[in-house]
Design an enzyme around this catalytic site. Structure first.
Site, short mmCIF file in Angstrom:
data_model
loop_
_atom_site.label_atom_id
_atom_site.label_comp_id
_atom_site.label_asym_id
_atom_site.label_seq_id
_atom_site.Cartn_x
_atom_site.Cartn_y
_atom_site.Cartn_z
N GLU A 175 0.81 -1.22 0.00
CA GLU A 175 0.00 0.00 0.00
C GLU A 175 0.85 1.27 0.00
O GLU A 175 0.37 2.35 -0.33
CB GLU A 175 -0.95 0.01 1.20
N ASP A 200 21.85 20.07 -29.24
CA ASP A 200 22.39 20.99 -30.23
C ASP A 200 23.67 21.61 -29.68
O ASP A 200 23.97 21.51 -28.49
CB ASP A 200 21.34 22.07 -30.54
N ASP A 234 15.71 23.66 -28.32
CA ASP A 234 14.80 24.76 -28.05
C ASP A 234 14.24 25.41 -29.30
O ASP A 234 13.49 26.38 -29.22
CB ASP A 234 15.50 25.83 -27.20
N ASP A 262 13.54 21.41 -33.59
CA ASP A 262 13.80 20.35 -32.61
C ASP A 262 12.52 19.67 -32.13
O ASP A 262 12.59 18.69 -31.38
CB ASP A 262 14.52 20.93 -31.38
N ASN A 276 7.76 -12.65 5.73
CA ASN A 276 6.66 -12.68 6.70
C ASN A 276 5.67 -13.81 6.41
O ASN A 276 5.14 -14.44 7.33
CB ASN A 276 5.93 -11.34 6.70
N ASN A 280 2.30 -3.44 10.96
CA ASN A 280 2.39 -3.02 9.56
C ASN A 280 2.35 -1.50 9.45
O ASN A 280 3.07 -0.89 8.65
CB ASN A 280 1.24 -3.66 8.77
N ASP A 285 5.24 0.90 7.94
CA ASP A 285 4.96 1.84 6.86
C ASP A 285 5.40 3.25 7.23
O ASP A 285 5.94 4.00 6.40
CB ASP A 285 3.47 1.84 6.53
#
Length: 766
Positions: A195, A248, A508, A512, A576, A601, A605
């Site tokens: 999650e 370039d 630019d 291009d 686990n 858990n 987290d």
């Protein structure tokens, strides 16, 4: 949501402009104004010049050699010619669709060449492109990052779906309480679900996308601080995966401050005539002026030729385009009209049939003389000078039988920071290729001055003769590719991608745009043309390879932290499940209550929230990193079961040493495993985050250390709190903490040994 909002704000910092003609509030007279395209309204009169995006649907009222690229709407690759005249009505003359109307241009298209004026007739949802909303709303194909995250998510979720039923069955048969077994299985499923993956991925990407601080969630968005704006969050990871950068020469390696160094005749001697006619061409053009035109006008004023142009008027113009590579104006004075052409040397010389000697004498130009002119231009290129040719003629319909007047030699010196930036990119194992419309010799000279080795060079004309594997081999080997058209640039980028490279393109200009769209990550600059900024994924506020080098480093850090979390989650979840299966098959009670499992858990987290703020090993950042989802499975199988060994050891100690082997003593068992589990899960963060020895050779960033200590402290203290009593924890015997410390130390040593063996076998860690 915070990541998306931050990205939207960064995109909002890049403004597309339109040139409108509106009445001045002060004088009440019409004047040209630069406004944001979002501020254009129906009824505005807009000026159309090369490179501009159309802000709405437009009725053309004036046009001069106006060509508009509307492939985004019509699918036609060639630009469409536009004029102020509408087609005659009738069965044989009516256009097949609105896109075929020569007097109409549409939002989403852009001007390729020529100039014009138009009246805006529709904006926003009233535009023609809005009728394509259903097609535009279709989701784009997933890129490499999205596909990789999906594969990992499906792997972990599939693993959960296969293993959770086994947990439910084992627990149900051993305890006889199927209701509790089902609830426990659901808790295991929640614990195994990745999650945190969306949060970690988006936080990593957003942290690389800019700078923003909030009290609730601190996202140190640092790329914007380095003057890099990210339009798409995915582009951050692509910067890290990029192994070839095409760019370039002008403005990237050089100062982009062009000066006219020489104006020469056909013999290479200074010629005032060459400067005069070049000044006339630049003075009277109505399209987009570039730096070369500015240098010519400035030098012409300094040399006093500006006083000689008052007698001329411009009566027509053949605008510049990237195929002809030249621009011509038709001037009228006392005598007959004259066509004045300025353009690339080889293309212009090919149109000349004579050469000017002195002020008036004209000599015929044969093939031998043409070769001499080109050779002189090549020598100027080898000196690092960019060369244009100036010619004039009397044919007003086309550019034929011109009189060659002379050379214009421009100097654009290398940037002072370019040498260091090139070395930084090479140190990052990033290959640099120069794709330019300029001469190969000029680009090669600049590269040599910057210490950039040139393995091979090739021109656009030579590339056109190649196809298939020969083309791919040539572009792969070449360092400098010169005299390229926009289509050739895009083809080069596509060929490099086709042989497995992750390609970035920095550009630019109008020419291009195609290459920017084809690249894995398109990079433009805030001062670039509208069409280039629209096509790019990343916008640099400063056109510099030094700035880009910071972006590459941030991209690799982003990718590394993302992979770090995924491998932590995969290996931890895999271990686990084995531990829970063993405990469920052994114990006459649940090894951990559902609420305890969810609490563990949640704490784990929380400890991982700091991962986007972590650092990476220098060796990891030294080379490009692609998405290797296949290695995650092996990592999970090889590293995950190590934790199960010490979980089983903890079960043995609790069962035999502390007699936690009956349902009446299950609280002690559950509390002991919960405590050891919290400590080992916080430890694995530091073991996996680096291939070096943690805490000795490499220490994590302070947010990671702080969160690990905080979560470990909460886990140790929880059994002694009111919350712990609600969750049915019980205080542990003091001697158990000695067993827990030994277990954690043994776990660390075993994981480090497994890490060494894994690196030796798979030649890498993360």
């Amino acid at each position: 949501m915070k990541s998306t909002v931050a990205a939207a704000k960064l995109v909002g910092m890049v403004h597309l402009k339109a040139t409108v003609i509106r009445c001045s509030p002060q004088s009440g007279l019409p004047e040209e104004q630069q406004v944001d395209q979002a501020d254009v309204v129906p009824g505005d009169c807009i000026r159309l010049t090369a490179g501009e995006m159309l802000p709405g649907d437009v009725r053309i009222v004036q046009a001069r050699d106006l060509h508009i690229a509307q492939a985004v709407l019509a699918g036609e690759s060639m630009p469409a010619a536009k004029s102020a005249r509408a087609e005659r009505s009738g069965r044989h003359h009516a256009p097949a669709s609105l896109l075929d109307c020569r007097c109409l241009a549409f939002r989403g298209t852009h001007v390729v060449s020529g100039t014009g004026l138009g009246i805006v007739v529709a904006t926003g949802s009233g535009c023609y492109i809005a009728t394509m909303a259903e097609q535009l709303r279709r989701q784009k194909p997933a890129n490499a990052l999205q596909r990789g995250v999906q594969r990992v998510s499906y792997l972990l979720i599939g693993f959960m779906a296969a293993m959770v039923p086994l947990v439910v069955l084992s627990s149900g048969f051993m305890t006889g309480n199927w209701g509790q077994a089902l609830l426990f299985g659901i808790s295991v499923a929640v614990g195994l679900t990745p999650e945190m993956l969306p949060m970690v991925v988006n936080a990593n990407l957003a942290r690389g996308a800019g700078k923003r601080r909030q009290l609730a969630v601190l996202l140190c968005l640092s790329l914007a601080k380095q003057r890099v704006l990210v339009k798409r969050l995915d582009a951050v990871q692509n910067l890290g995966a990029m192994d070839i950068l095409c760019c370039d020469k002008t403005g990237t390696l050089t100062m982009d401050e062009v000066m006219l160094a020489r104006w020469l005749d056909y013999r290479g001697e200074e010629s005032r005539q060459a400067l005069l006619w070049a000044y006339l061409n630049s003075r009277f053009l109505t399209g987009l002026r570039n730096l070369l035109d500015g240098a010519i006008l400035q030098t012409g004023q300094e040399q006093g030729v500006g006083e000689e142009v008052e007698q001329f008027d411009c009566v027509d113009e053949l605008p510049f385009d990237f195929v002809r590579r030249r621009l011509s104006v038709v001037l009228q004075a006392d005598g007959p009209p004259l066509l004045v052409c300025k353009g690339a040397l080889s293309e212009t010389v090919a149109l000349c049939s004579s050469v000017l000697r002195g002020d008036e004498d004209v000599l015929p130009l044969d093939d031998r003389a043409r070769e001499d002119l080109l050779a002189l231009g090549e020598r100027l290129n080898e000196e690092g000078l960019r060369v244009l040719a100036v010619a004039r003629g009397v044919s007003l319909e086309d550019e034929q039988d011109l009189v060659f007047i002379g050379f214009l030699a421009f100097l654009d010196p290398p940037k002072q920071t370019a040498r260091q930036a090139v070395q930084e990119l090479r140190d990052k194992s990033l290959e640099l290729k120069i794709l330019t419309g300029d001469a190969v010799a000029v680009a090669g000279k600049v590269c040599s001055e910057l210490g950039m080795p040139v393995r091979a060079t090739i021109t656009g004309a030579e590339l056109d003769k190649l196809s298939g594997s020969d083309f791919c081999t040539a572009v792969r080997q070449a360092t400098v590719l010169g005299k390229l058209t926009p289509g050739q640039k895009a083809r080069v980028v596509a060929a490099l991608k086709g042989v497995g490279h992750t390609v970035g393109f920095l550009g630019d200009g109008i020419n291009d745009a195609l290459a920017l769209r084809h690249a894995d990550v398109g990079i433009s600059v805030d001062s670039g043309s509208d069409i280039s900024k629209d096509a790019a994924d990343v916008i640099l506020l400063e056109k510099s390879l030094t700035v880009l080098a910071h972006g590459v480093a941030r991209g690799r850090l982003t990718h590394g932290n993302t992979i770090k979390y995924i491998k932590m989650a995969a290996s931890s979840n895999f271990g686990n499940v084995f531990s829970i299966l063993v405990a469920s098959a052994w114990l006459p009670f649940q090894p951990m209550r559902p609420v305890q499992l969810l609490t563990q858990n949640l704490l784990y987290d929380i400890s991982q929230i700091a991962i986007p703020f972590d650092k990476m090993d220098a060796s990891y950042l030294a080379v490009p990193r692609g998405w290797a989802a296949g290695s995650i499975g092996w990592f999970m199988v090889c590293i995950g079961p190590v934790s199960s060994i010490f979980d089983i050891a903890t079960f043995w100690v609790l069962w035999f040493v502390y007699a936690a082997n009956t349902p009446e003593r299950q609280a002690l068992f559950q509390t002991g495993w919960f405590t050891v589990g919290i400590l080992t899960q916080c430890l694995i963060v530091h073991m996996i985050r680096t291939q070096r020895i943690p805490f000795i050779q490499e220490v994590a960033a302070w947010p990671v250390v702080l969160m690990s200590l905080l979560v470990s402290a909460v886990g140790l203290a929880l059994p002694y709190t009111p919350v712990g009593r609600v969750e049915r924890f019980t205080p542990l015997p003091p001697s158990f903490y000695g067993w827990a410390a030994a277990t954690v130390l043994g776990y660390a040593l075993t994981v480090q040994l497994a890490k060494v063996l894994y690196i030796r076998r798979f030649r890498g860690w993360l």
